[in-house]
Design an enzyme around this catalytic site. Sequence first.
Site, PDB file in Angstrom:
ATOM      1  N   GLY A  44       0.836  -1.189   0.000  1.00  0.00           N
ATOM      2  CA  GLY A  44       0.000   0.000   0.000  1.00  0.00           C
ATOM      3  C   GLY A  44       0.871   1.239   0.000  1.00  0.00           C
ATOM      4  O   GLY A  44       1.999   1.217   0.494  1.00  0.00           O
ATOM      5  N   GLN A  49       2.758   9.953   1.489  1.00  0.00           N
ATOM      6  CA  GLN A  49       4.078   9.315   1.506  1.00  0.00           C
ATOM      7  C   GLN A  49       4.949   9.767   0.338  1.00  0.00           C
ATOM      8  O   GLN A  49       6.156   9.565   0.359  1.00  0.00           O
ATOM      9  CB  GLN A  49       3.940   7.792   1.491  1.00  0.00           C
ATOM     10  CG  GLN A  49       3.357   7.236   2.770  1.00  0.00           C
ATOM     11  CD  GLN A  49       3.258   5.739   2.713  1.00  0.00           C
ATOM     12  OE1 GLN A  49       2.283   5.188   2.199  1.00  0.00           O
ATOM     13  NE2 GLN A  49       4.284   5.079   3.220  1.00  0.00           N
ATOM     14  N   CYS A  92       6.442  -0.259   7.119  1.00  0.00           N
ATOM     15  CA  CYS A  92       5.945   0.930   6.432  1.00  0.00           C
ATOM     16  C   CYS A  92       7.031   1.421   5.482  1.00  0.00           C
ATOM     17  O   CYS A  92       8.203   1.516   5.877  1.00  0.00           O
ATOM     18  CB  CYS A  92       5.597   2.012   7.455  1.00  0.00           C
ATOM     19  SG  CYS A  92       5.007   3.538   6.711  1.00  0.00           S
ATOM     20  N   LEU A  93       6.642   1.738   4.257  1.00  0.00           N
ATOM     21  CA  LEU A  93       7.610   2.236   3.284  1.00  0.00           C
ATOM     22  C   LEU A  93       8.244   3.544   3.730  1.00  0.00           C
ATOM     23  O   LEU A  93       9.353   3.865   3.310  1.00  0.00           O
ATOM     24  CB  LEU A  93       6.944   2.412   1.920  1.00  0.00           C
ATOM     25  CG  LEU A  93       6.422   1.136   1.260  1.00  0.00           C
ATOM     26  CD1 LEU A  93       5.680   1.471  -0.035  1.00  0.00           C
ATOM     27  CD2 LEU A  93       7.553   0.156   0.994  1.00  0.00           C
ATOM     28  N   HIS A 134      -3.868   0.916   7.716  1.00  0.00           N
ATOM     29  CA  HIS A 134      -2.518   1.500   7.738  1.00  0.00           C
ATOM     30  C   HIS A 134      -2.446   2.722   6.821  1.00  0.00           C
ATOM     31  O   HIS A 134      -1.975   3.793   7.226  1.00  0.00           O
ATOM     32  CB  HIS A 134      -1.500   0.431   7.307  1.00  0.00           C
ATOM     33  CG  HIS A 134      -0.094   0.896   7.292  1.00  0.00           C
ATOM     34  ND1 HIS A 134       0.811   0.533   8.265  1.00  0.00           N
ATOM     35  CD2 HIS A 134       0.586   1.689   6.423  1.00  0.00           C
ATOM     36  CE1 HIS A 134       1.991   1.089   7.987  1.00  0.00           C
ATOM     37  NE2 HIS A 134       1.874   1.796   6.876  1.00  0.00           N
ATOM     38  N   GLU A 135      -2.940   2.580   5.596  1.00  0.00           N
ATOM     39  CA  GLU A 135      -2.893   3.691   4.645  1.00  0.00           C
ATOM     40  C   GLU A 135      -3.845   4.816   5.069  1.00  0.00           C
ATOM     41  O   GLU A 135      -3.519   5.995   4.914  1.00  0.00           O
ATOM     42  CB  GLU A 135      -3.212   3.211   3.224  1.00  0.00           C
ATOM     43  CG  GLU A 135      -2.278   2.134   2.693  1.00  0.00           C
ATOM     44  CD  GLU A 135      -0.800   2.441   2.848  1.00  0.00           C
ATOM     45  OE1 GLU A 135      -0.398   3.619   2.751  1.00  0.00           O
ATOM     46  OE2 GLU A 135      -0.023   1.497   3.080  1.00  0.00           O
ATOM     47  N   HIS A 138      -2.176   7.120   7.363  1.00  0.00           N
ATOM     48  CA  HIS A 138      -1.317   8.111   6.690  1.00  0.00           C
ATOM     49  C   HIS A 138      -2.125   9.341   6.271  1.00  0.00           C
ATOM     50  O   HIS A 138      -1.630  10.466   6.350  1.00  0.00           O
ATOM     51  CB  HIS A 138      -0.633   7.511   5.456  1.00  0.00           C
ATOM     52  CG  HIS A 138       0.555   6.674   5.773  1.00  0.00           C
ATOM     53  ND1 HIS A 138       1.668   7.166   6.410  1.00  0.00           N
ATOM     54  CD2 HIS A 138       0.822   5.367   5.512  1.00  0.00           C
ATOM     55  CE1 HIS A 138       2.569   6.205   6.540  1.00  0.00           C
ATOM     56  NE2 HIS A 138       2.067   5.104   6.006  1.00  0.00           N
TER      57      HIS A 138
END
Length: 165
Positions: A44, A49, A92-93, A134-135, A138
């Site tokens: 995701g 991000q 997480c990226l 999670h997204e 953000h």
Amino acid sequence: MSILPILTWPDPRLSQQCEHVGHADLRPLISDMFDTLYAAKGRGLAAPQIGVMKRLFVMDVTWKEGEHNPLVMIDPVVMACERVPVTMEEMCLSVPGVTVPVERHKAVTIQWTDETGDIHMGDFDGAEARVIQHEFDHLNGMVHFDRIDPALRTKLEDPYLEARG
């Protein structure tokens, strides 16, 4: 089609609430976001991000297993959550190399707009529900560190920040 740079914690943009998208042609951005997601080997990717402070994320939970199932959520709204908590390790990226045990709802019902402007509502559980939550975090200016006990956060965050210099 481009691979975009991914912001890393503690970039202050990752702590900001995003604005609603409304009506806009996002197809080039969405294409770039999927290219970036796959290149980073994620599941995701939220617009903040990559420095775009809009309520938008892309996801593809099954692509690593060989089956692509890309999904775009624009201006998503959580309509309901199954109150059964499930704790799992998350990466997480934007916080590379740090795995965090995060408690999330087992299932969620989401309403969203897709890239063509159509409105959808769907029920998600398992890995899809986890990625969506999670997204969604953000979009609200949260990273997975914000979901854990302060002592554990310090234990995980301090070495990460030291390594980043």
